[in-house]
Structure formats: structure tokens, C-alpha cells
Scaffold this motif. Structure first.
Motif, PDB file in Angstrom:
ATOM      1  N   ALA A  37       0.818  -1.132   0.005  1.00  0.00           N
ATOM      2  CA  ALA A  37      -0.050   0.129   0.053  1.00  0.00           C
ATOM      3  C   ALA A  37       1.004   1.281  -0.069  1.00  0.00           C
ATOM      4  N   ALA A  38       1.929   1.416   0.773  1.00  0.00           N
ATOM      5  CA  ALA A  38       2.894   2.361   0.811  1.00  0.00           C
ATOM      6  C   ALA A  38       3.320   2.410  -0.637  1.00  0.00           C
ATOM      7  N   CYS A  39       4.066   1.322  -1.044  1.00  0.00           N
ATOM      8  CA  CYS A  39       4.415   1.549  -2.632  1.00  0.00           C
ATOM      9  C   CYS A  39       3.567   2.138  -3.387  1.00  0.00           C
ATOM     10  N   ASN A  40       2.228   1.685  -3.559  1.00  0.00           N
ATOM     11  CA  ASN A  40       1.381   2.036  -4.441  1.00  0.00           C
ATOM     12  C   ASN A  40       0.993   3.659  -4.199  1.00  0.00           C
ATOM     13  N   TRP A  41       1.197   3.879  -3.005  1.00  0.00           N
ATOM     14  CA  TRP A  41       0.819   5.473  -2.683  1.00  0.00           C
ATOM     15  C   TRP A  41       1.669   6.238  -3.142  1.00  0.00           C
ATOM     16  N   GLY A  42       3.311   5.983  -3.104  1.00  0.00           N
ATOM     17  CA  GLY A  42       4.365   6.538  -3.552  1.00  0.00           C
ATOM     18  C   GLY A  42       4.437   6.728  -5.166  1.00  0.00           C
ATOM     19  N   LYS A  98       1.709   6.674  -7.026  1.00  0.00           N
ATOM     20  CA  LYS A  98       0.626   7.207  -7.673  1.00  0.00           C
ATOM     21  C   LYS A  98       0.912   8.647  -7.222  1.00  0.00           C
ATOM     22  N   ASN A  99       1.259   9.064  -6.168  1.00  0.00           N
ATOM     23  CA  ASN A  99       1.483  10.514  -5.617  1.00  0.00           C
ATOM     24  C   ASN A  99       2.909  11.110  -6.037  1.00  0.00           C
ATOM     25  N   LEU A 100       3.851  10.295  -6.322  1.00  0.00           N
ATOM     26  CA  LEU A 100       5.130  10.850  -6.418  1.00  0.00           C
ATOM     27  C   LEU A 100       5.701  10.570  -7.754  1.00  0.00           C
ATOM     28  N   ASP A 101       4.815  10.049  -8.768  1.00  0.00           N
ATOM     29  CA  ASP A 101       5.397   9.601 -10.071  1.00  0.00           C
ATOM     30  C   ASP A 101       6.631   8.685 -10.119  1.00  0.00           C
ATOM     31  N   THR A 102       6.537   7.675  -9.194  1.00  0.00           N
ATOM     32  CA  THR A 102       7.926   6.786  -9.285  1.00  0.00           C
ATOM     33  C   THR A 102       7.174   5.433  -9.743  1.00  0.00           C
ATOM     34  N   SER A 103       8.165   4.625  -9.702  1.00  0.00           N
ATOM     35  CA  SER A 103       7.692   3.031 -10.097  1.00  0.00           C
ATOM     36  C   SER A 103       8.453   1.912  -9.060  1.00  0.00           C
ATOM     37  N   ILE A 104       7.930   2.048  -7.846  1.00  0.00           N
ATOM     38  CA  ILE A 104       8.573   1.290  -6.754  1.00  0.00           C
ATOM     39  C   ILE A 104       7.832   0.250  -6.711  1.00  0.00           C
ATOM     40  N   GLN A 105       8.614  -1.126  -6.489  1.00  0.00           N
ATOM     41  CA  GLN A 105       7.894  -2.279  -6.269  1.00  0.00           C
ATOM     42  C   GLN A 105       8.599  -3.086  -5.017  1.00  0.00           C
ATOM     43  N   PHE A 106       7.620  -3.453  -4.110  1.00  0.00           N
ATOM     44  CA  PHE A 106       8.207  -4.242  -3.128  1.00  0.00           C
ATOM     45  C   PHE A 106       8.368  -5.740  -3.317  1.00  0.00           C
ATOM     46  N   PRO A 107       9.402  -6.289  -3.043  1.00  0.00           N
ATOM     47  CA  PRO A 107       9.484  -7.758  -3.401  1.00  0.00           C
ATOM     48  C   PRO A 107       8.948  -8.505  -2.161  1.00  0.00           C
TER      49      PRO A 107
END
Length: 80
Positions: A11-16, A18-27
Motif C-alpha cells: 500500500a505504501a509503494c502504491n501510494w508513492g 501514484k503520488n510521487l510519479d515513481t515505480s517502486i515495487q516491494f519484493p
């Protein structure tokens, strides 16, 4: 409990993303890596516990005991 932690991180990665225009994926760890981590932690903690018993150091005994408890907890949290 591990599933809840992973869902919070997702959820934190999805928020980041969406809101920060990044592409973070938590393994997400596989069952095999969780079991390997639990056993290796148990072996190292057992060695620390034996060191504490041999040299009569109470704080090292505590550290080894907590490590063994942690490895048991990690092993029980794997997906069946």
C-alpha cells in the motif's frame, strides 16, 4: 502477520507510485527464502547461545535466545 506487513508495504509503494510519479515495487519473499532465512538465523543464534554458555556471558545468552525465538517466529509465518 507477515502477510499484513507485506500488504502495508504494498500500500505504501502504491501510494508513492501514484503520488510521487515513481515505480517502486516491494519484493515478496518466496517460501523457500523464508525457510532458508529461518534456518540460517537459527543456526547462527544457536552458535551465539553456545558461546554465551561456554564463556558465561548473560547478555550473549539473551541475544542468542532472542535470535532463536526470532527464527521460530519467521519459520511459523511462512505461507503453508
Amino acid at each position: 502477520m507477515l502477510d499484513k506487513l507485506l500488504s502495508i508495504m504494498d500500500a505504501a509503494c502504491n501510494w508513492g507510485n501514484k503520488n510521487l510519479d515513481t515505480s517502486i515495487q516491494f519484493p515478496k519473499p518466496a517460501k523457500k527464502s523464508i525457510v532458508f532465512s529461518a534456518f540460517s538465523s537459527g543456526i547462527i543464534s544457536s552458535a551465539i547461545l553456545m558461546y554465551g554458555l561456554f564463556f558465561n556471558k548473560k547478555w550473549i545468552l539473551l541475544l542468542g535466545g532472542l535470535g532463536i525465538i526470532s527464527s521460530i517466529f519467521i519459520y511459523r509465518q511462512r505461507n503453508p
